[in-house]
Design a protein around this motif. Structure first.
Motif, PDB file in Angstrom:
ATOM      1  N   SER A  39      50.299   6.554  45.293  1.00 10.60           N
ATOM      2  CA  SER A  39      49.145   7.104  45.701  1.00 10.60           C
ATOM      3  C   SER A  39      48.088   5.876  45.670  1.00 10.60           C
ATOM      4  CB  SER A  39      48.894   8.282  45.050  1.00 10.60           C
ATOM      5  OG  SER A  39      48.766   7.854  43.786  1.00 10.60           O
ATOM      6  N   LEU A  40      46.851   6.426  46.177  1.00  9.09           N
ATOM      7  CA  LEU A  40      45.675   5.510  46.089  1.00  9.09           C
ATOM      8  C   LEU A  40      45.255   5.179  44.807  1.00  9.09           C
ATOM      9  CD1 LEU A  40      43.401   6.857  49.060  1.00  9.09           C
ATOM     10  CD2 LEU A  40      44.657   4.481  48.966  1.00  9.09           C
ATOM     11  N   PHE A  82      48.320  11.337  54.694  1.00  6.43           N
ATOM     12  CA  PHE A  82      46.799  10.871  54.303  1.00  6.43           C
ATOM     13  C   PHE A  82      46.099  12.085  54.978  1.00  6.43           C
ATOM     14  CE2 PHE A  82      47.974   6.191  55.042  1.00  6.43           C
ATOM     15  CZ  PHE A  82      49.081   6.168  53.984  1.00  6.43           C
ATOM     16  N   ARG A  84      42.501  11.816  54.429  1.00  5.15           N
ATOM     17  CA  ARG A  84      41.184  11.224  54.896  1.00  5.15           C
ATOM     18  C   ARG A  84      41.004   9.689  54.614  1.00  5.15           C
ATOM     19  NH1 ARG A  84      40.544  13.803  50.084  1.00  5.15           N
ATOM     20  NH2 ARG A  84      40.319  15.755  51.240  1.00  5.15           N
ATOM     21  N   SER A  86      40.751   6.100  52.897  1.00 11.51           N
ATOM     22  CA  SER A  86      40.407   5.693  51.635  1.00 11.51           C
ATOM     23  C   SER A  86      38.843   5.159  51.622  1.00 11.51           C
ATOM     24  CB  SER A  86      41.294   4.890  50.998  1.00 11.51           C
ATOM     25  OG  SER A  86      41.293   3.474  51.950  1.00 11.51           O
ATOM     26  N   GLN A  89      38.937   2.134  53.755  1.00 12.53           N
ATOM     27  CA  GLN A  89      39.324   2.521  55.188  1.00 12.53           C
ATOM     28  C   GLN A  89      38.306   3.229  55.826  1.00 12.53           C
ATOM     29  OE1 GLN A  89      42.630   5.056  54.586  1.00 12.53           O
ATOM     30  NE2 GLN A  89      44.152   3.251  54.082  1.00 12.53           N
ATOM     31  N   GLY A 111      46.564  -1.492  46.013  1.00 11.53           N
ATOM     32  CA  GLY A 111      46.579   0.186  45.866  1.00 11.53           C
ATOM     33  C   GLY A 111      45.330   0.912  46.541  1.00 11.53           C
ATOM     34  N   THR A 112      44.375  -0.020  47.180  1.00 13.40           N
ATOM     35  CA  THR A 112      43.274   0.811  47.518  1.00 13.40           C
ATOM     36  C   THR A 112      43.255   1.081  49.318  1.00 13.40           C
ATOM     37  OG1 THR A 112      42.230  -1.401  47.810  1.00 13.40           O
ATOM     38  CG2 THR A 112      41.755   0.284  45.921  1.00 13.40           C
ATOM     39  N   GLY A 113      44.490   0.757  49.603  1.00 15.42           N
ATOM     40  CA  GLY A 113      44.659   1.108  51.130  1.00 15.42           C
ATOM     41  C   GLY A 113      44.517   0.014  52.239  1.00 15.42           C
ATOM     42  N   LYS A 114      44.695  -1.320  51.750  1.00 14.61           N
ATOM     43  CA  LYS A 114      44.223  -2.176  52.898  1.00 14.61           C
ATOM     44  C   LYS A 114      45.676  -2.269  53.748  1.00 14.61           C
ATOM     45  CE  LYS A 114      44.125  -5.631  49.620  1.00 14.61           C
ATOM     46  NZ  LYS A 114      44.254  -4.673  48.504  1.00 14.61           N
ATOM     47  N   THR A 115      46.728  -2.167  53.318  1.00 16.20           N
ATOM     48  CA  THR A 115      48.078  -2.413  54.101  1.00 16.20           C
ATOM     49  C   THR A 115      48.061  -1.093  55.058  1.00 16.20           C
ATOM     50  OG1 THR A 115      49.387  -3.156  52.366  1.00 16.20           O
ATOM     51  CG2 THR A 115      50.588  -2.399  54.225  1.00 16.20           C
ATOM     52  N   ALA A 116      47.878  -0.173  54.716  1.00 13.95           N
ATOM     53  CA  ALA A 116      47.742   1.278  55.694  1.00 13.95           C
ATOM     54  C   ALA A 116      46.420   1.004  56.767  1.00 13.95           C
ATOM     55  CB  ALA A 116      47.368   2.446  54.836  1.00 13.95           C
TER      56      ALA A 116
HETATM   57  P1  ADP Z   1      46.846  -1.799  49.390  1.00 16.59           P
HETATM   58  O1  ADP Z   1      47.405  -2.593  50.687  1.00 16.59           O
HETATM   59  O2  ADP Z   1      45.633  -2.226  49.163  1.00 16.59           O
HETATM   60  O3  ADP Z   1      47.723  -2.453  48.144  1.00 16.59           O
HETATM   61  P2  ADP Z   1      48.269   0.321  50.506  1.00 16.59           P
HETATM   62  O4  ADP Z   1      47.730   0.715  51.829  1.00 16.59           O
HETATM   63  O5  ADP Z   1      49.576  -0.094  50.267  1.00 16.59           O
HETATM   64  O6  ADP Z   1      47.177  -0.326  49.485  1.00 16.59           O
HETATM   65  O7  ADP Z   1      47.986   1.923  49.868  1.00 16.59           O
HETATM   66  C1  ADP Z   1      48.381   2.289  48.573  1.00 16.59           C
HETATM   67  C2  ADP Z   1      48.841   3.674  48.619  1.00 16.59           C
HETATM   68  O8  ADP Z   1      48.274   4.513  48.933  1.00 16.59           O
HETATM   69  C3  ADP Z   1      50.169   3.775  49.338  1.00 16.59           C
HETATM   70  O9  ADP Z   1      51.144   4.354  48.638  1.00 16.59           O
HETATM   71  C4  ADP Z   1      49.512   4.575  50.721  1.00 16.59           C
HETATM   72  O10 ADP Z   1      50.785   5.283  51.357  1.00 16.59           O
HETATM   73  C5  ADP Z   1      48.577   5.437  50.044  1.00 16.59           C
HETATM   74  N1  ADP Z   1      47.426   5.424  50.922  1.00 16.59           N
HETATM   75  C6  ADP Z   1      46.903   4.516  51.674  1.00 16.59           C
HETATM   76  N2  ADP Z   1      45.779   4.923  52.479  1.00 16.59           N
HETATM   77  C7  ADP Z   1      45.873   6.236  52.171  1.00 16.59           C
HETATM   78  C8  ADP Z   1      44.895   7.356  52.514  1.00 16.59           C
HETATM   79  N3  ADP Z   1      43.980   7.232  53.476  1.00 16.59           N
HETATM   80  N4  ADP Z   1      45.179   8.579  52.002  1.00 16.59           N
HETATM   81  C9  ADP Z   1      46.121   8.873  51.015  1.00 16.59           C
HETATM   82  N5  ADP Z   1      46.935   7.897  50.526  1.00 16.59           N
HETATM   83  C10 ADP Z   1      46.870   6.546  51.163  1.00 16.59           C
END
Ligand code: ADP
Length: 445
Positions: A39-40, A82, A84, A86, A89, A111-116
């Motif tokens: 999770s985030l 997801f 909403r 992060s 995001q 873990g802050t949602g960059k990849t997503a």
């Molecule tokens: P980063 O690239 O910054 O390390 P990730 O994109 O991998 O972060 O996201 C970290 C975790 O949070 C992953 O398990 C992803 O599935 C989840 N996540 C990303 N964006 C959201 C969102 N908007 N809501 C809930 N969970 C999210």
């Protein structure tokens, strides 16, 4: 089996002239983080936004609907659970999707949602009707590229006409045949070969370029140079996006080279504090005495979960074996394990299958200690000169966030030198570390 990359950074923890076997491999660390994260990461800090054009309005979104995504892509996002956007995001998504395209440099801890975020941007950007590569994404290692690919595949589940190819070693494709996949993700070396040597991709037709984990990337000179060479093949109109978990000067210099006229988004890591931690030290004679003290602690405390830190792998293994002999259920996290093995140990610990985790410094990075209520420094953290390593101490026992749960830290002191270290730590953080008598544990109540 995962390959070892050569991104080695020696951690300053070799006290008393001893050489610690553990090294921090940045790419492995990042992969481990991805494997164990579900999770985030919580972060209540304010996002800092620096716009290329400060007069243009600043867009941020609170919902995914506001982004006006293709319905099948929105469905993919919700299907991932997801609800909403992060923190980062909220700002990064509208910038990445804006017309005309804008360049972006974004920094926030893992873990802050960059990849997503950039996966969504790529999926939204491509025109599925065009059967050529439009988005190019590079990551520092094969394994990290695969991880990103999995996110894209999952998010793009309902967009079957968008295809993805992996430019990674071992993936051979006929020379000169142009790829039809709209998105290519890979490592710099193979991507460069595919663009220049094998001509599988026409770099002039790339309209979105993503460089992930810039800090890890530039830790390897070869990757840094290859990234720049790929970047040079692209047109000026190509949208450039760069992400990094940390931002030292070297990363900035690199980012500025790769991303002209950028918007910049930063989310600072939440500060760790010792405010909610009760700290103790236990006076011991030697190793066996420390072990006895530890066993006393076990008997008298109803521990939720505990982590025990040792200085070397050898010490961790010794301690673990002795605790098991005493009938305790203990897990060992050690540097010689593969990333998958480490991920599975952490997973079991998180699920409460083991109550106690014995580890060395380097291995424990990236583990959230939220459910850990007791941290034992079986060996105190010291730097190369044998002085207190305050940063590591804070990292081991500190909590982030104002609502961080209460915890205990117990430091084993077995010499005048280690008593000095306790005093240094006390002074540095200006927090009392109280003497604890493990045969009388009332003080911990
Ligand atoms: P980063 O690239 O910054 O390390 P990730 O994109 O991998 O972060 O996201 C970290 C975790 O949070 C992953 O398990 C992803 O599935 C989840 N996540 C990303 N964006 C959201 C969102 N908007 N809501 C809930 N969970 C999210």
């Amino acid at each position: 089996k995962l390959g070892k990359s050569n991104i080695l950074l020696e951690k300053k923890e070799n006290g008393g002239g001893r050489k610690d076997e553990d090294k921090v491999d940045l790419a492995e660390q990042s992969l481990l983080n991805k494997l164990i994260r579900r999770s985030l990461v919580r972060n209540r800090n304010q996002v800092e936004v620096l716009q290329r054009d400060p007069t243009s309005p600043l867009y941020s979104v609170k919902t995914f609907e506001e982004l006006r995504l293709k319905p099948e892509l929105l469905r993919g996002v919700y299907n991932m659970g997801f609800n909403r956007p992060s923190r980062i995001q909220e700002n990064a998504l509208p910038m990445m999707l804006a017309q005309p395209p804008q360049n972006l440099i974004a920094q926030s801890q893992s873990g802050t949602g960059k990849t997503a975020a950039f996966s969504l941007a790529m999926l939204s950007h491509v025109n599925p009707a065009n059967k050529w590569t439009q988005c190019l994404c590079i990551a520092p290692t094969y394994e990290l590229a695969l991880q990103i690919g999995q996110v894209i595949e999952q998010m793009g589940k309902f967009c079957p006409e968008v295809k993805l190819a992996y430019a990674i070693r071992g993936n051979r494709i006929e020379r000169g045949k142009k790829l039809q996949e709209q998105i290519v993700i890979g490592t710099p070396g193979t991507v460069l070969d595919w663009c220049t040597k094998y001509k599988l991709i026409d770099p002039k037709k790339i309209t979105m370029f993503v460089l992930d984990e810039a800090d890890v990337m530039i830790a390897t000179q070869g990757h840094r140079d290859q990234s720049i060479r790929i970047h040079r093949q692209l047109t000026n109109d190509c949208q450039m996006l760069l992400f990094s978990a940390t931002f030292e000067d070297s990363v900035w210099r690199f980012a500025e080279q790769v991303v002209p006229d950028p918007n910049i988004i930063r989310l600072k890591r939440e500060e760790e504090t010792l405010d909610t931690i009760k700290q103790f030290y236990v006076l011991c004679k030697e190793k066996e005495d420390k072990f006895t003290a530890l066993c006393n602690l076990y008997g008298s405390l109803t521990i939720a979960q505990a982590m025990i830190f040792c200085h070397t792998r050898k010490m961790a293994a010794w301690l673990c074996a002795h605790l098991i002999k005493e009938g305790h259920q203990v897990a060992l996290l050690s540097g010689e394990m593969t990333v998958e093995q480490r991920a599975s140990v952490i997973e079991r610990f998180r699920n409460g299958k083991e109550k106690v985790l014995v580890t060395t410094n380097v291995c424990s990075r990236g583990i959230d200690v939220e459910q850990v209520s007791l941290v034992v420094n079986f060996d105190l953290p010291v730097d190369m000169d044998g002085n207190a390593d305050n940063e590591t101490y804070l990292h081991r026992i500190g909590r982030t966030g104002r609502f961080g749960r209460r915890g205990f830290a117990v430091n084993m002191v077995d010499s005048k030198h280690s008593m000095d270290i306790i005093n240094q730590i006390e002074m540095h953080f200006n927090r009392r570390i109280t003497k604890l008598d493990t045969s009388n544990l009332d003080e911990m109540e």
